[in-house]
Design an enzyme around this catalytic site. Structure first.
Site, short mmCIF file in Angstrom:
data_model
loop_
_atom_site.label_atom_id
_atom_site.label_comp_id
_atom_site.label_asym_id
_atom_site.label_seq_id
_atom_site.Cartn_x
_atom_site.Cartn_y
_atom_site.Cartn_z
N HIS A 64 0.81 -1.22 0.00
CA HIS A 64 0.00 0.00 0.00
C HIS A 64 0.84 1.27 0.00
CE1 HIS A 64 0.39 -0.06 4.54
NE2 HIS A 64 0.43 1.24 4.33
N ASP A 94 -0.14 -7.63 1.52
CA ASP A 94 0.30 -6.23 1.59
C ASP A 94 1.82 -6.14 1.62
OD1 ASP A 94 0.16 -3.51 1.61
OD2 ASP A 94 -0.37 -3.32 3.73
N GLY A 171 3.57 6.22 8.20
CA GLY A 171 4.98 6.42 7.83
C GLY A 171 5.84 5.26 8.30
N ASN A 172 5.38 4.56 9.36
CA ASN A 172 6.06 3.34 9.80
C ASN A 172 5.78 2.17 8.86
OD1 ASN A 172 5.79 4.37 13.09
ND2 ASN A 172 7.69 3.44 12.36
N SER A 173 4.70 2.27 8.10
CA SER A 173 4.28 1.16 7.25
C SER A 173 5.43 0.69 6.35
CB SER A 173 3.10 1.58 6.37
OG SER A 173 1.94 1.73 7.12
N LEU A 229 -10.77 -20.22 -3.04
CA LEU A 229 -11.68 -21.33 -2.78
C LEU A 229 -13.09 -21.01 -3.26
CD1 LEU A 229 -12.19 -24.11 -1.52
CD2 LEU A 229 -12.49 -22.97 0.70
N GLY A 230 -13.54 -19.79 -2.95
CA GLY A 230 -14.86 -19.37 -3.44
C GLY A 230 -15.99 -19.57 -2.47
#
Length: 344
Positions: A64, A94, A171-173, A229-230
């Site tokens: 992200h 992510d 900002g740590n992400s 899988l659905g």
């Protein structure tokens, strides 16, 4: 003791240890900026953190942080700035893999990856990153919990998430969460506020073992797609078990199945809902994946994620009073996003 109790006069962590870890690992932690091109110039749209994992210029961050950019910039510990290319992404976790010119990072010692399976509540958690753009910031806390599950961009749970009370801010992400040995055990990813009026927050991190498992695919593919899988299902809770008189207390009650999905082709049965919108009777209960019992959403997602689209898995299913084995060939996640060639 001049009014100071022994507890308040002592440190909750070893300051020398944290300082040593910060100065040893800090140079491998970077800032990542995502820029959008508009009318011939660039505008910064997101920023976060990342960390160097080898001497070839590979950097790990959150997807992200870089997903919408036309250009990715990296700022190193010493202020050096360079551009990066996005090599691969996993939207389901992510995670994004970037690459810079190896000569730019020559002399920087990459991070050491630890073993996130060895993380337990109460262990020291050290977070390094750039919260609110404040470069090379460090915070300290404990690992508060393991095996959490949070929704990814795809709406699918990211399994095995680590929970920490170390201060994590925007900002740590993408930055590292370290153990007391200075090894990376997670990628700081999300914050969950307990209330809009309360400043306390809970931090989460993607386990580094997930990243280690994904690396071969990230290096070889544009987008790493999760298996599909659905089904729509919900974990068994006491009230559901009581209301429907279910024969087991743990597992996943299948409420909906996507037409033509792997689950539909394998013959799984969904319950549907009653007039009050509650799960009706008659649905299958998934209790194990490839022989591994599953009780919470993160566990089932984790077991399915050990496979790739096209792989066959065996689901242990309780149908009525009968337990049976159903073989399902997992599919590709529908609507998988293709990465822009501009970032290759």
């Amino acid at each position: 003791m001049d009014g100071i109790s022994p507890a308040s006069g002592s440190s909750i962590f070893n300051e020398e240890l944290v300082e040593e870890v910060f100065f040893r690992v800090g140079p491998a932690v970077v800032e990542a900026y995502s820029d959008l091109e508009s009318e011939g110039s660039f505008v910064e749209i997101t920023s976060g953190s990342g960390f160097l994992i080898d001497d070839q210029g590979y950097i790990i961050t959150n997807n992200h942080v870089v997903k919408n950019g036309d250009r990715i910039r990296i700022s190193l510990y010493d202020g050096t700035n360079t551009e990066a290319v996005v090599i691969g992404r996993s939207l389901a976790h992510d995670v994004a893999l970037l690459k810079v010119d190896p000569q730019v990072v020559a002399g920087i010692t990459p991070v050491e990856m630890g073993d996130s399976d060895l993380v337990h509540p109460g262990q020291l958690a050290i977070v390094i990153g750039s919260p609110f753009g404040l470069k090379n910031s460090v915070s300290v806390g404990v690992n508060s919990g393991v095996n959490r599950g949070l929704p990814s961009e795809l709406g699918r749970l990211i399994p095995g998430m680590l929970q920490t009370d170390a201060l994590i801010s925007p900002g740590n992400s993408g930055g590292p969460m370290l153990n007391s040995a200075g090894q990376v055990v997670g990628i700081t990813t999300a914050i969950e506020l307990s209330s809009a009026k309360i400043t306390q927050r809970i931090g989460f991190a993607v386990p580094i073992n997930t990243v280690r498992d994904l690396l071969p695919q990230l290096k070889g593919e544009k987008v790493v797609g999760p298996p599909w899988l659905g089904t729509h299902s919900q974990g068994l809770k006491p009230l559901l078990v009581e209301r429907l008189a279910l024969p087991v207390e743990h597992g996943f009650y299948v409420t909906q199945i996507t037409p033509d999905s792997p689950a539909a082709q394998a013959g799984l049965i969904a319950s549907g809902v009653d007039g009050q919108g509650r799960p009706a009777a008659g649905g299958d209960i998934i209790v194990a994946v490839n022989g591994v019992p599953v009780q919470i959403g993160a566990e089932m997602t984790a077991e399915l994620s050990r496979n790739r689209p096209g792989d066959a898995v065996v689901l242990t299913v309780v149908r009525g009073s009968e337990e049976m084995q159903l073989t399902v060939t997992l599919g590709n996640w529908p609507g998988q996003i293709v990465m822009s060639e501009q970032l290759r």
